[in-house]
Design an enzyme around this catalytic site. Structure first.
Site, PDB file in Angstrom:
ATOM      1  N   HIS A   9      81.727  35.156  41.163  1.00 57.02           N
ATOM      2  CA  HIS A   9      82.720  36.202  40.644  1.00 57.02           C
ATOM      3  C   HIS A   9      82.262  37.137  39.463  1.00 57.02           C
ATOM      4  CE1 HIS A   9      82.986  32.406  38.388  1.00 57.02           C
ATOM      5  NE2 HIS A   9      83.505  33.144  37.253  1.00 57.02           N
ATOM      6  N   CYS A  65      74.945  36.427  38.838  1.00 57.42           N
ATOM      7  CA  CYS A  65      75.817  35.607  38.514  1.00 57.42           C
ATOM      8  C   CYS A  65      76.197  36.352  36.965  1.00 57.42           C
ATOM      9  CB  CYS A  65      75.814  34.100  38.388  1.00 57.42           C
ATOM     10  SG  CYS A  65      74.444  33.471  37.576  1.00 57.42           S
ATOM     11  N   GLY A  66      76.927  35.452  35.927  1.00 60.19           N
ATOM     12  CA  GLY A  66      77.030  35.872  34.801  1.00 60.19           C
ATOM     13  C   GLY A  66      75.816  36.082  33.898  1.00 60.19           C
ATOM     14  N   GLY A  68      72.418  35.082  35.508  1.00 57.94           N
ATOM     15  CA  GLY A  68      71.297  34.929  36.673  1.00 57.94           C
ATOM     16  C   GLY A  68      70.837  33.414  36.438  1.00 57.94           C
ATOM     17  N   GLY A  70      71.970  30.035  36.421  1.00 60.66           N
ATOM     18  CA  GLY A  70      72.558  29.048  37.497  1.00 60.66           C
ATOM     19  C   GLY A  70      72.052  29.396  38.689  1.00 60.66           C
ATOM     20  N   HIS A  98      52.624  38.300  39.388  1.00 62.37           N
ATOM     21  CA  HIS A  98      52.119  37.212  39.070  1.00 62.37           C
ATOM     22  C   HIS A  98      52.716  35.814  39.942  1.00 62.37           C
ATOM     23  CE1 HIS A  98      50.377  38.099  35.043  1.00 62.37           C
ATOM     24  NE2 HIS A  98      49.795  39.178  35.956  1.00 62.37           N
ATOM     25  N   ASN A  99      54.351  36.189  40.058  1.00 65.38           N
ATOM     26  CA  ASN A  99      54.913  34.777  40.498  1.00 65.38           C
ATOM     27  C   ASN A  99      55.149  35.091  42.206  1.00 65.38           C
ATOM     28  OD1 ASN A  99      56.026  35.435  37.477  1.00 65.38           O
ATOM     29  ND2 ASN A  99      55.042  33.671  37.748  1.00 65.38           N
ATOM     30  N   ARG A 109      76.835  40.235  33.711  1.00 69.21           N
ATOM     31  CA  ARG A 109      77.262  40.643  32.510  1.00 69.21           C
ATOM     32  C   ARG A 109      76.803  41.332  31.298  1.00 69.21           C
ATOM     33  NH1 ARG A 109      80.587  34.928  32.729  1.00 69.21           N
ATOM     34  NH2 ARG A 109      82.371  35.506  33.963  1.00 69.21           N
ATOM     35  N   ARG A 132      43.908  34.431  41.372  1.00 72.42           N
ATOM     36  CA  ARG A 132      44.369  33.267  40.364  1.00 72.42           C
ATOM     37  C   ARG A 132      45.926  32.959  40.664  1.00 72.42           C
ATOM     38  NH1 ARG A 132      44.109  37.426  36.810  1.00 72.42           N
ATOM     39  NH2 ARG A 132      45.438  37.642  35.050  1.00 72.42           N
ATOM     40  N   HIS A 133      46.636  33.866  40.728  1.00 74.22           N
ATOM     41  CA  HIS A 133      48.139  33.810  40.831  1.00 74.22           C
ATOM     42  C   HIS A 133      48.464  32.995  42.311  1.00 74.22           C
ATOM     43  CE1 HIS A 133      48.517  36.083  37.235  1.00 74.22           C
ATOM     44  NE2 HIS A 133      47.870  36.926  37.702  1.00 74.22           N
ATOM     45  N   ARG A 136      47.787  29.241  41.784  1.00 71.76           N
ATOM     46  CA  ARG A 136      49.197  28.852  41.041  1.00 71.76           C
ATOM     47  C   ARG A 136      50.241  28.720  42.051  1.00 71.76           C
ATOM     48  NH1 ARG A 136      47.406  32.790  36.155  1.00 71.76           N
ATOM     49  NH2 ARG A 136      45.385  31.470  35.506  1.00 71.76           N
TER      50      ARG A 136
HETATM   51  C1  RB5 Z   1      80.616  32.020  35.246  1.00 73.21           C
HETATM   52  O1  RB5 Z   1      81.503  32.041  34.290  1.00 73.21           O
HETATM   53  C2  RB5 Z   1      79.128  31.718  34.816  1.00 73.21           C
HETATM   54  O2  RB5 Z   1      78.926  30.257  34.286  1.00 73.21           O
HETATM   55  C3  RB5 Z   1      77.994  32.031  35.867  1.00 73.21           C
HETATM   56  O3  RB5 Z   1      78.275  33.122  36.422  1.00 73.21           O
HETATM   57  C4  RB5 Z   1      76.571  31.890  35.434  1.00 73.21           C
HETATM   58  O4  RB5 Z   1      76.206  32.765  34.549  1.00 73.21           O
HETATM   59  C5  RB5 Z   1      76.140  30.555  35.431  1.00 73.21           C
HETATM   60  O5  RB5 Z   1      74.469  30.533  35.532  1.00 73.21           O
END
Ligand code: RB5
Length: 151
Positions: A9, A65-66, A68, A70, A98-99, A109, A132-133, A136
């Site tokens: 959300h 997400c809020g 990134g 999680g 590199h990755n 947000r 080298r990457h 890794r």
């Molecule tokens: C949701 O409120 C928030 O926790 C989620 O979007 C995110 O930021 C988690 O990593």
């Protein structure tokens, strides 16, 4: 390029903007949800996008997400997924160079729409440097098989 995209959300509005931008510049975008601003759980959408990338049903993925954070934690549980949380254009470019990051995780947000677009452009256009990457990355792949069971 075929790009799978997902958000919770907190990333829903930004996801809509990113889909518009990516489609306009010619990418094929697969929207794996969420589909409203109703509260939901980011691992559910990280799973959908990471699975698509892991199974090579999409070349790259974008998760929002809020923060990134999680999304990256959840997506990196999947075999072959290298999900990077980036906060500016330089880190987005380095995530490719590199990755070899195949999923970009963005905040819905704390960064502007324009910065998000610039980061996506940098991540998509920057080639992997190899050398080298590559060595890794290979070591990360070994960790995938030695540290935990994979489905
Ligand atoms: C949701 O409120 C928030 O926790 C989620 O979007 C995110 O930021 C988690 O990593």
């Amino acid at each position: 390029m075929k790009i799978a995209i997902g958000s919770d959300h907190a990333g829903f509005q930004r996801k809509k903007e990113v889909i518009g931008f990516l489609t306009k510049v010619g990418h094929r975008v697969v929207d794996l949800g969420c589909y409203s601003e109703d509260s939901c759980d980011y691992p559910d959408y990280a799973r959908k996008v990471a699975r698509a990338v892991s199974l090579e049903r999409a070349e790259r993925g974008i998760l929002i997400c809020g923060t990134g954070i999680g999304m990256a934690m959840a997506a990196n549980k999947f075999k072959g997924v290298r999900a990077a949380v980036c906060w500016n254009v330089k880190t987005a470019a380095l995530a490719s160079e590199h990755n070899q990051a195949n999923i970009l995780c963005l905040s819905g947000r704390f960064i502007s729409t324009l910065l998000g677009e610039k980061m996506i452009r940098a991540w998509l256009k920057t080639p992997f440097a190899g050398g080298r990457h590559q060595r890794r990355i290979k070591k990360i792949e070994i960790l995938e098989t030695t540290c935990k069971q994979q489905k």
